[in-house]
Design a protein around this motif. Structure first.
Motif, PDB file in Angstrom:
ATOM      1  N   SER A 128      -5.977 -24.349-110.293  1.00 37.61           N
ATOM      2  CA  SER A 128      -5.368 -24.751-109.471  1.00 37.61           C
ATOM      3  C   SER A 128      -5.633 -26.198-109.492  1.00 37.61           C
ATOM      4  O   SER A 128      -5.834 -26.946-110.562  1.00 37.61           O
ATOM      5  CB  SER A 128      -6.502 -24.733-108.338  1.00 37.61           C
ATOM      6  OG  SER A 128      -7.944 -25.611-108.210  1.00 37.61           O
ATOM      7  N   GLY A 129      -4.361 -26.838-107.954  1.00 40.59           N
ATOM      8  CA  GLY A 129      -4.461 -28.629-107.617  1.00 40.59           C
ATOM      9  C   GLY A 129      -5.897 -29.279-107.728  1.00 40.59           C
ATOM     10  O   GLY A 129      -5.940 -30.056-108.534  1.00 40.59           O
ATOM     11  N   SER A 130      -6.538 -28.675-107.595  1.00 38.66           N
ATOM     12  CA  SER A 130      -8.082 -29.741-106.900  1.00 38.66           C
ATOM     13  C   SER A 130      -8.422 -29.094-108.462  1.00 38.66           C
ATOM     14  O   SER A 130      -9.229 -30.549-108.958  1.00 38.66           O
ATOM     15  CB  SER A 130      -9.108 -28.882-105.798  1.00 38.66           C
ATOM     16  OG  SER A 130      -8.867 -27.402-106.128  1.00 38.66           O
ATOM     17  N   GLU A 131      -8.900 -28.553-108.965  1.00 38.08           N
ATOM     18  CA  GLU A 131      -9.475 -28.537-110.703  1.00 38.08           C
ATOM     19  C   GLU A 131      -9.084 -29.509-111.332  1.00 38.08           C
ATOM     20  O   GLU A 131      -9.626 -30.205-112.383  1.00 38.08           O
ATOM     21  CB  GLU A 131      -9.664 -26.800-110.796  1.00 38.08           C
ATOM     22  CG  GLU A 131      -9.940 -25.696-110.062  1.00 38.08           C
ATOM     23  CD  GLU A 131      -9.590 -24.398-111.696  1.00 38.08           C
ATOM     24  OE1 GLU A 131     -10.488 -23.694-111.869  1.00 38.08           O
ATOM     25  OE2 GLU A 131      -8.708 -23.541-111.480  1.00 38.08           O
ATOM     26  N   PHE A 132      -7.622 -29.356-111.455  1.00 38.66           N
ATOM     27  CA  PHE A 132      -6.515 -30.500-111.851  1.00 38.66           C
ATOM     28  C   PHE A 132      -7.187 -31.420-111.697  1.00 38.66           C
ATOM     29  O   PHE A 132      -7.172 -32.729-112.648  1.00 38.66           O
ATOM     30  CB  PHE A 132      -5.314 -29.893-112.083  1.00 38.66           C
ATOM     31  CG  PHE A 132      -4.895 -30.329-113.495  1.00 38.66           C
ATOM     32  CD1 PHE A 132      -5.008 -30.343-114.326  1.00 38.66           C
ATOM     33  CD2 PHE A 132      -4.092 -31.437-112.613  1.00 38.66           C
ATOM     34  CE1 PHE A 132      -3.917 -31.471-115.821  1.00 38.66           C
ATOM     35  CE2 PHE A 132      -3.161 -32.399-114.088  1.00 38.66           C
ATOM     36  CZ  PHE A 132      -3.144 -32.248-115.107  1.00 38.66           C
ATOM     37  N   GLU A 133      -7.058 -31.983-110.494  1.00 34.66           N
ATOM     38  CA  GLU A 133      -7.098 -33.218-109.848  1.00 34.66           C
ATOM     39  C   GLU A 133      -8.297 -33.516-110.259  1.00 34.66           C
ATOM     40  O   GLU A 133      -8.886 -34.821-111.123  1.00 34.66           O
ATOM     41  CB  GLU A 133      -6.684 -33.479-108.697  1.00 34.66           C
ATOM     42  CG  GLU A 133      -5.500 -33.314-108.492  1.00 34.66           C
ATOM     43  CD  GLU A 133      -4.943 -32.681-106.531  1.00 34.66           C
ATOM     44  OE1 GLU A 133      -6.344 -33.496-105.690  1.00 34.66           O
ATOM     45  OE2 GLU A 133      -3.273 -32.301-106.708  1.00 34.66           O
ATOM     46  N   ASN A 134      -9.449 -32.951-110.252  1.00 38.44           N
ATOM     47  CA  ASN A 134     -11.176 -33.459-110.345  1.00 38.44           C
ATOM     48  C   ASN A 134     -11.140 -33.447-112.199  1.00 38.44           C
ATOM     49  O   ASN A 134     -12.404 -34.593-112.410  1.00 38.44           O
ATOM     50  CB  ASN A 134     -11.637 -32.143-109.920  1.00 38.44           C
ATOM     51  CG  ASN A 134     -12.112 -32.035-108.113  1.00 38.44           C
ATOM     52  OD1 ASN A 134     -11.861 -33.800-108.122  1.00 38.44           O
ATOM     53  ND2 ASN A 134     -12.300 -31.186-108.243  1.00 38.44           N
ATOM     54  N   LEU A 135     -10.360 -32.860-113.125  1.00 36.02           N
ATOM     55  CA  LEU A 135     -10.699 -32.978-114.351  1.00 36.02           C
ATOM     56  C   LEU A 135      -9.917 -34.642-114.396  1.00 36.02           C
ATOM     57  O   LEU A 135     -10.797 -35.616-114.814  1.00 36.02           O
ATOM     58  CB  LEU A 135      -9.550 -32.166-115.254  1.00 36.02           C
ATOM     59  CG  LEU A 135      -9.847 -30.888-115.644  1.00 36.02           C
ATOM     60  CD1 LEU A 135      -8.940 -30.134-115.868  1.00 36.02           C
ATOM     61  CD2 LEU A 135     -11.167 -30.803-116.377  1.00 36.02           C
ATOM     62  N   GLU A 136      -9.105 -34.947-114.312  1.00 41.81           N
ATOM     63  CA  GLU A 136      -7.993 -36.489-114.441  1.00 41.81           C
ATOM     64  C   GLU A 136      -9.295 -37.780-113.954  1.00 41.81           C
ATOM     65  O   GLU A 136      -9.344 -38.676-114.271  1.00 41.81           O
ATOM     66  CB  GLU A 136      -6.707 -36.356-113.932  1.00 41.81           C
ATOM     67  CG  GLU A 136      -5.982 -36.108-114.253  1.00 41.81           C
ATOM     68  CD  GLU A 136      -5.390 -36.536-115.289  1.00 41.81           C
ATOM     69  OE1 GLU A 136      -5.681 -37.192-115.434  1.00 41.81           O
ATOM     70  OE2 GLU A 136      -5.159 -35.067-116.166  1.00 41.81           O
ATOM     71  N   ILE A 137      -9.892 -37.074-112.207  1.00 46.09           N
ATOM     72  CA  ILE A 137     -11.484 -38.581-111.985  1.00 46.09           C
ATOM     73  C   ILE A 137     -12.210 -37.856-112.563  1.00 46.09           C
ATOM     74  O   ILE A 137     -12.711 -39.286-112.994  1.00 46.09           O
ATOM     75  CB  ILE A 137     -11.357 -38.159-110.262  1.00 46.09           C
ATOM     76  CG1 ILE A 137      -9.939 -37.943-110.134  1.00 46.09           C
ATOM     77  CG2 ILE A 137     -12.309 -38.338-109.706  1.00 46.09           C
ATOM     78  CD1 ILE A 137     -10.401 -37.147-108.531  1.00 46.09           C
ATOM     79  N   GLY A 138     -12.605 -36.823-113.252  1.00 48.28           N
ATOM     80  CA  GLY A 138     -14.053 -36.862-113.872  1.00 48.28           C
ATOM     81  C   GLY A 138     -14.271 -37.516-115.051  1.00 48.28           C
ATOM     82  O   GLY A 138     -15.302 -37.868-115.195  1.00 48.28           O
ATOM     83  N   VAL A 139     -13.667 -37.770-115.854  1.00 49.13           N
ATOM     84  CA  VAL A 139     -13.188 -38.368-117.328  1.00 49.13           C
ATOM     85  C   VAL A 139     -13.660 -39.653-117.333  1.00 49.13           C
ATOM     86  O   VAL A 139     -12.395 -40.322-116.529  1.00 49.13           O
ATOM     87  CB  VAL A 139     -12.412 -37.884-117.851  1.00 49.13           C
ATOM     88  CG1 VAL A 139     -12.224 -38.067-119.488  1.00 49.13           C
ATOM     89  CG2 VAL A 139     -12.430 -36.253-118.467  1.00 49.13           C
TER      90      VAL A 139
END
Length: 139
Positions: A128-139
């Motif tokens: 999902s878009g939210s799963e993907f966006e959280n990856l980018e923020i969390g690293v």
């Protein structure tokens, strides 16, 4: 970086045959269909494939050899791994996973299908878009 400048391997054509399993545009150039299947897969920024599993009765799985850009690899219920040129990912048969480009970079890898018995790919739900966006923020 333009897709044509990414690596020594041409990006090929739009990946229409598997488009329903991707979010965003990908390109596929099959480098080998004999002995070991090797596809050069190119992803536009934010493009990713769905969660999927490579099944086999014996052997099987997949290897990714990153050739250009930046991307992601993640196994089900595991932390994501940021990928860069030179990285190698070994994916055993039976492991649910996904891979694709980071938000701001094209991404390219060679996908090698590991020989095995009764190999098949099971395509699952999209990342999902939210799963993907959280990856980018969390690293």
């Amino acid at each position: 970086m333009k897709p044509t400048e990414m690596s020594v391997f041409p990006i090929g054509n739009t990946n229409d045959m598997f488009a329903k399993y991707f979010i965003g545009q990908s390109y596929l150039n099959m480098l080998s269909t004999e002995q070991v299947a090797i596809g050069n897969v190119t992803f536009e920024p934010k493009c990713r494939n769905n969660w999927h599993v490579h099944h086999a009765d014996h052997g099987g799985g997949q290897m990714l050899l990153v050739t250009a850009g930046e991307g992601w690899y993640q196994e089900w219920e595991q932390k994501p791994r940021k990928l860069k040129p030179g990285d190698v990912v070994h994916i055993p048969a039976g492991v649910k996973h996904w891979h694709g480009a980071s938000a701001n970079s094209w991404f390219q890898h060679l996908a090698m299908e590991v020989p095995g018995e009764n190999c098949k790919t099971e395509w699952c739900e999209p990342v999902s878009g939210s799963e993907f966006e959280n990856l980018e923020i969390g690293v």
